[in-house]
Design an enzyme around this catalytic site. Structure first.
Site, short mmCIF file in Angstrom:
data_model
loop_
_atom_site.label_atom_id
_atom_site.label_comp_id
_atom_site.label_asym_id
_atom_site.label_seq_id
_atom_site.Cartn_x
_atom_site.Cartn_y
_atom_site.Cartn_z
N TYR A 144 -10.93 5.00 -10.69
CA TYR A 144 -10.72 5.67 -9.40
C TYR A 144 -10.57 7.18 -9.52
O TYR A 144 -10.09 7.80 -8.57
CB TYR A 144 -9.42 5.20 -8.73
N CYS A 148 -16.22 3.76 -26.31
CA CYS A 148 -17.53 4.42 -26.34
C CYS A 148 -18.12 4.51 -24.93
O CYS A 148 -19.10 3.84 -24.60
CB CYS A 148 -18.46 3.66 -27.27
N GLU A 149 -17.51 5.33 -24.11
CA GLU A 149 -17.95 5.62 -22.76
C GLU A 149 -17.47 7.04 -22.46
O GLU A 149 -16.30 7.35 -22.72
CB GLU A 149 -17.25 4.70 -21.72
N GLU A 190 4.50 -6.40 1.56
CA GLU A 190 4.02 -6.79 0.22
C GLU A 190 3.90 -5.58 -0.70
O GLU A 190 2.79 -5.20 -1.09
CB GLU A 190 2.64 -7.47 0.36
N PRO A 191 5.01 -4.96 -1.07
CA PRO A 191 4.92 -3.78 -1.94
C PRO A 191 4.59 -4.18 -3.38
O PRO A 191 5.14 -5.15 -3.90
CB PRO A 191 6.31 -3.17 -1.86
N GLY A 192 3.69 -3.45 -4.00
CA GLY A 192 3.38 -3.69 -5.41
C GLY A 192 3.67 -2.43 -6.21
O GLY A 192 4.70 -2.27 -6.85
N ARG A 193 2.74 -1.46 -6.10
CA ARG A 193 2.85 -0.20 -6.82
C ARG A 193 4.22 0.46 -6.67
O ARG A 193 4.79 0.95 -7.64
CB ARG A 193 1.77 0.74 -6.26
N GLY A 209 0.79 -1.23 0.00
CA GLY A 209 0.00 0.00 0.00
C GLY A 209 0.81 1.27 0.00
O GLY A 209 0.26 2.36 0.17
C1 LIG Z 1 -2.89 -5.20 -3.66
C2 LIG Z 1 -2.25 -5.77 -2.47
C3 LIG Z 1 -0.93 -5.44 -2.14
C4 LIG Z 1 -0.12 -4.42 -2.90
O1 LIG Z 1 -0.61 -3.14 -2.76
P1 LIG Z 1 0.23 -1.90 -3.37
O2 LIG Z 1 -0.62 -0.73 -3.08
O3 LIG Z 1 0.40 -2.13 -4.82
O4 LIG Z 1 1.53 -1.87 -2.64
C5 LIG Z 1 -0.36 -6.07 -1.05
N1 LIG Z 1 -1.05 -6.97 -0.30
C6 LIG Z 1 -2.32 -7.31 -0.59
C7 LIG Z 1 -3.02 -8.30 0.25
C8 LIG Z 1 -2.97 -6.73 -1.68
O5 LIG Z 1 -4.24 -7.05 -1.94
#
Ligand SMILES: *Cc1c(COP(=O)(O)O)cnc(C)c1O
Length: 417
Positions: free
Chosen positions: A316, A343-344, A273-276, A238
């Site tokens: 969003y 088409c939106e 758990e970094p994603g973004r 997050g």
């Molecule tokens: C989506 C998600 C993440 C990653 O979130 P980011 O905002 O991309 O860092 C980590 N853990 C869980 C359980 C998620 O659903």
């Protein structure tokens, strides 16, 4: 320094001009910088000493080549489906380093994960715990699990990406947690390893994170006093990134803060758990202006990328910076709505942007490396864009542009005699 930046008035991804990539591969086109991904990963690693662990959230960008790069960096992975687990395995990831999140895991998914030797299943409800017990018993296995708890903090982010409040579908309410942990500790085919939380996405201050962490540490203590000893605490992802390049999350401050809290729990392995934060600023979406349309009070740039290619603005109201690939003299330009072909009315990438553009110009949507391609669709029977990875001076196609045949594969006409 960012690896995606202007040099001599031209947007570059590492050493390669974006305009050259558009010529070579066509548009719309996702382009990622390998060096930027590695740099972002290293920043986490630097401030997160072993034995603590990092699991990249696959849903942010699940291209096999990107998972492969991260696996080579020693990453673990956070997945939300069996499909994502298959991607991790194909990319050379170690199933023992994978945590499996998600609110509605099917029996088939759980069975597959256990058969592959998944590192941990992050359980989201009491009902799921019972299902895992049953599936593990059928396989005569012990299922490694963590319970996802809802720390009930307000992450102050968009409601669609806030996940840590009582009213969310995710996780077990803190107030209900104790009996479910006790149940997990008692079930014969469950190996209770930890607790986890994930309070939302695109969070811009350390406060809600540290607030959640404190509540989770308190839970660990309460569990210990009931004789339940956890070996890990997973604090989720997050981490907000700076789409507007103004405010930014002080990541180092947060990581230091958590590690300080953890000093009292030397036996606990921490996980994130970094994603973004790993991939967002490592990617752009290059698009070409098809037409300019001027009405009495508005100017539209009609581009060849739409909500099917990059959904975040439509879904969003997310704000992405949009720049001309070739810097223009009149930097402020005119106010333009940058809209796509779907088409939106909701198909737009940016409203009221200062841009000097004409038909045929190339634009780049920045910070498109996360939740960009992974959220793309074939709506309006539009083929998904190609994806290209830049490594030093070279570009590599890591996903081919879809063809019409790709899109209708699996569809059948009715039989007629
Ligand atoms: C989506 C998600 C993440 C990653 O979130 P980011 O905002 O991309 O860092 C980590 N853990 C869980 C359980 C998620 O659903």
């Amino acid at each position: 320094m960012n690896y995606i930046d202007f040099k001599q008035g031209q947007l570059h991804v590492e050493q390669v001009p974006a305009s050259q990539l558009a010529e070579q591969y066509g548009t719309p086109l996702y382009v990622y910088s390998k060096s930027q991904i590695i740099k972002n990963w290293q920043l986490f690693k630097q401030h997160w000493p072993k034995p603590h662990r990092l699991c990249y959230a696959v849903k942010a960008n699940s291209n096999l080549a990107i998972l492969q790069l991260l696996a080579e960096q020693g990453a673990g992975f956070d997945i939300v489906s069996a499909g994502e687990l298959k991607r991790v395995l194909k990319a050379g990831g170690d199933p023992a380093s994978v945590v499996f999140s998600g609110v509605a895991k099917s029996e088939d998914e759980l069975r597959f994960a256990l058969q592959q030797g998944i590192g941990c299943i992050n359980v989201e409800s009491a009902a799921e715990l019972e299902r895992i017990q049953q599936v593990a018993a059928e396989l005569s296995q012990s299922a490694p699990v963590s319970l996802r708890v809802n720390p009930d903090v307000d992450a102050k982010t968009h409601p669609y990406i806030a996940t840590g409040m009582k009213a969310n579908k995710f996780g077990i309410a803190m107030a209900d947690a104790m009996p479910i942990f006790k149940r997990a500790a008692a079930l014969p085919n469950i190996n209770l390893l930890g607790a986890d939380c994930h309070i939302g996405s695109q969070i811009m201050s350390s406060e809600p994170f540290l607030d959640a962490a404190k509540r989770m540490f308190k839970l660990v203590e309460e569990l210990a006093s009931e004789g339940i000893k956890l070996s890990h605490l997973d604090l989720g992802g997050g981490f907000g990134i700076s789409y507007e390049e103004t405010d930014r999350l002080d990541l180092e401050n947060y990581l230091k803060g958590v590690l300080e809290l953890a000093n009292n729990y030397p036996e606990l392995t921490l996980m994130l758990e970094p994603g973004r934060a790993i991939v967002a600023d490592a990617g752009i979406l290059i698009t070409r202006v098809e037409y300019i349309k001027a009405t009495d009070d508005k100017r539209f740039a009609l581009i060849d990328a739409g909500m099917n290619d990059l959904l975040r603005p439509s879904l969003y109201q997310a704000w992405h910076d949009i720049v001309a690939v070739q810097e223009t003299q009149n930097a402020r330009g005119q106010l333009v709505d940058v809209v796509g072909p779907v088409c939106e009315t909701g198909c737009f990438l940016g409203h009221a942007r200062h841009l000097t553009v004409k038909s045929g110009d190339l634009l780049a949507v920045k910070h498109a490396g996360a939740y960009g391609f992974t959220m793309s669709s074939n709506y309006n029977t539009r083929a998904k864009p190609a994806e290209v990875l830049i490594d030093q001076g070279s570009s590599y196609i890591i996903r081919e542009r879809e063809t019409f045949d790709d899109m209708v594969r699996g569809e059948r006409l009715l039989k007629r005699t």
